[in-house]
Enzyme design. Structure first.
Site, mmCIF file in Angstrom:
data_model
loop_
_atom_site.group_PDB
_atom_site.id
_atom_site.type_symbol
_atom_site.label_atom_id
_atom_site.label_comp_id
_atom_site.label_asym_id
_atom_site.label_seq_id
_atom_site.Cartn_x
_atom_site.Cartn_y
_atom_site.Cartn_z
ATOM 1 C CB SER A 251 5.846 19.625 31.408
ATOM 2 O OG SER A 251 5.009 19.861 32.526
ATOM 3 C CE LYS A 252 3.684 18.236 24.845
ATOM 4 N NZ LYS A 252 3.442 17.141 23.975
ATOM 5 N NE ARG A 253 2.040 15.872 32.842
ATOM 6 C CZ ARG A 253 2.807 15.899 33.920
ATOM 7 N NH1 ARG A 253 2.288 16.198 35.090
ATOM 8 N NH2 ARG A 253 4.084 15.628 33.825
ATOM 9 C CE LYS A 254 3.084 20.521 37.698
ATOM 10 N NZ LYS A 254 4.318 19.833 37.956
ATOM 11 C CB VAL A 257 5.177 23.920 26.053
ATOM 12 C CG1 VAL A 257 5.220 23.593 27.525
ATOM 13 C CG2 VAL A 257 4.454 22.844 25.276
#
Ligand code: GLU
Length: 464
Positions: A251-254, A257
């Site tokens: 996901s974008k947070r980690k 992407v």
């Protein structure tokens, strides 16, 4: 003739790295079987459209070298390849299902559906449409004539076992009782994903539906549609989705992407694809670095494992570093020049490439390491105010050199350090920081040769 496809929705900034993985597998499978690879844009969810997303997706695919044989911008025998331009087909086929008695009109309002859902949730039932309109089709048709909004729903019969085979996951069975009477055609005349995907895969003669595992739960719905139409089903393969190292969905947070982010960082397209090929699959000889041609040769869909592989930036950087080392100097110079948007002198980049090629893992590592070649240091990572005498002696010694070559510089500096009784480590750290601003730099003597005598002397002069 094998025909594979990807069907990205233009709902993000660019193509997701996970979708790039799916694209790679589709592309490779088509290539391996001398078939065709198709791109179809699934833009039926009008509320989630992102401007320019389609152009970005296509551009990024091309930048990675995953060229397609048919697609929205190049056309092909089954055009158009953009679902918003195919509405007539979906209407026709939805109506065909009505005529066959397997689909029905529904005029239920949003309020009624919300109420129904709340009630079912209270009673701990799986929320499902209650077929209210199915049993009153004559009335429903009257309402529609008077202008009431409607959708077309599929009538899922309960108590049926739906069985299909997935190349990667084997036989899958599910009971139709768990399926909702899915909407096929929405009130705005647009199809839902389920209808559009089945109609298009059929009309476009797709032989292999290779897509991410998140679509696996939709497949039984698609199977019912194929059966209702009386069409042959494609072969299904649901590839694993990429995960963060903690196993959560990428996901974008980690993790970054978007596939183009990796290119901007100076990952080489071939290296990224090589890395992606290793997601859930390994080379029969257990080698990790191989080109696409080799991948196409040895890869088989059925050898992909179903467990979600972790997307590991460190490993990707390692692979990229290996690719950089295999790239000839002149090519590497051009790649760096391009990645810096041609803002830095190409001839100087050319001279520095041999000094740093072993140290950089991605093109974006180049500038922080080499900025001092292009401009004088703005700050120094070491206090040089106490070193003025030493720098003065270095200056005098260097100014005597007539043949400005790395070996000569090195030898003179060694001798001077000895003569002054300064420890080598201290001597060279002082000189390194004075010239480059940093404690870590490419090999110093070679760097000074590239910088040239005048520039080095000026940098020392500024400090004393
Ligand atoms: N539009 C879907 C996506 O964005 C395609 C799913 C499929 O391949 O059937 O991935």
């Amino acid at each position: 003739m094998v025909r594979t496809r990807i069907a990205p929705s233009p709902t993000g900034e660019d193509i997701h790295i996970g979708n790039l993985y799916t694209a790679l597998i589709n592309w490779a499978w088509a290539k391996k079987n001398k078939g065709k690879f198709i791109v179809r844009i699934e833009d039926t969810d009008r509320s989630r459209l992102v401007r320019d997303s389609e152009q970005k997706i296509l551009k990024t695919l091309k930048a990675y070298g995953l060229t397609y044989d048919e697609g929205p911008d190049i056309g092909g025998p089954y055009k158009p390849y953009r679902q918003s331009e195919r509405l007539d087909y979906y209407k026709k086929y939805a109506e065909e299902l009505i005529d066959k008695g397997v689909a029905y009109y529904c005029t239920c309002t949003k309020e009624r559906l919300d109420e129904l859902r709340t009630l079912q949730q209270k009673q701990k039932q799986i929320p499902k449409y209650d077929k209210f309109c199915l049993v009153r089709q004559t009335d429903v048709k009257q309402e529609i004539k008077k202008g009431k909004q409607f959708v077309i729903r599929f009538n899922v019969l309960s108590g049926k076992e739906i069985v299909f085979r997935d190349v990667i996951r084997g036989d899958i069975k599910i009971l139709s009782d768990n399926l909702d009477d899915q909407v096929l055609l929405k009130s705005d005349g647009f199809p839902t994903y389920h209808l559009a995907v089945v109609v298009d895969d059929y009309l476009m003669k797709i032989t292999h539906v290779i897509r991410a595992e998140e679509w696996l739960s939709s497949t039984p719905k698609h199977i019912l549609l194929y059966k209702a139409f009386g069409w042959d089903m494609p072969i299904y393969a649901h590839v694993p989705i990429l995960r963060n190292p903690d196993r959560s969905k990428l996901s974008k947070r980690k993790n970054p992407v978007w596939a183009s982010w990796y290119l901007k960082q100076g990952f080489l397209p071939e290296a990224v694809l090589n890395y992606l090929a290793l997601m859930g699959w390994s080379h029969p000889k257990q080698i990790e670095i191989f080109n696409l041609e080799e991948f196409v040769k040895v890869f088989d869909l059925k050898n992909i494992k179903s467990v979600g592989p972790a997307f590991d930036q460190v490993k990707l950087e390692w692979i990229n570093g290996e690719y950089i080392r295999k790239t000839p100097d002149s090519k590497l110079k051009s790649l760096i020049f391009e990645s810096l948007e041609k803002k830095y002198p190409e001839d100087l980049i050319e001279k520095t490439v041999p000094l740093v090629r072993e140290r950089i893992k991605k093109l974006a590592d180049y500038l922080p390491l080499c900025e001092f070649f292009f401009e004088k240091p703005k700050k120094y990572n070491l206090d040089l105010s106490q070193k003025k005498d030493l720098l003065k002696r270095i200056y005098e010694e260097l100014s005597k050199i007539s043949s400005w070559k790395a070996e000569v510089i090195g030898e003179k500096m060694q001798n001077l350090a000895k003569k002054l009784g300064v420890k080598n480590s201290e001597f060279f750290m002082t000189l390194r920081v004075a010239i480059t601003g940093k404690k870590i730099s490419p090999p110093l003597n070679e760097s000074m040769e590239v910088l040239d005598k005048k520039e080095c002397l000026q940098r020392l002069d500024n400090l004393v």
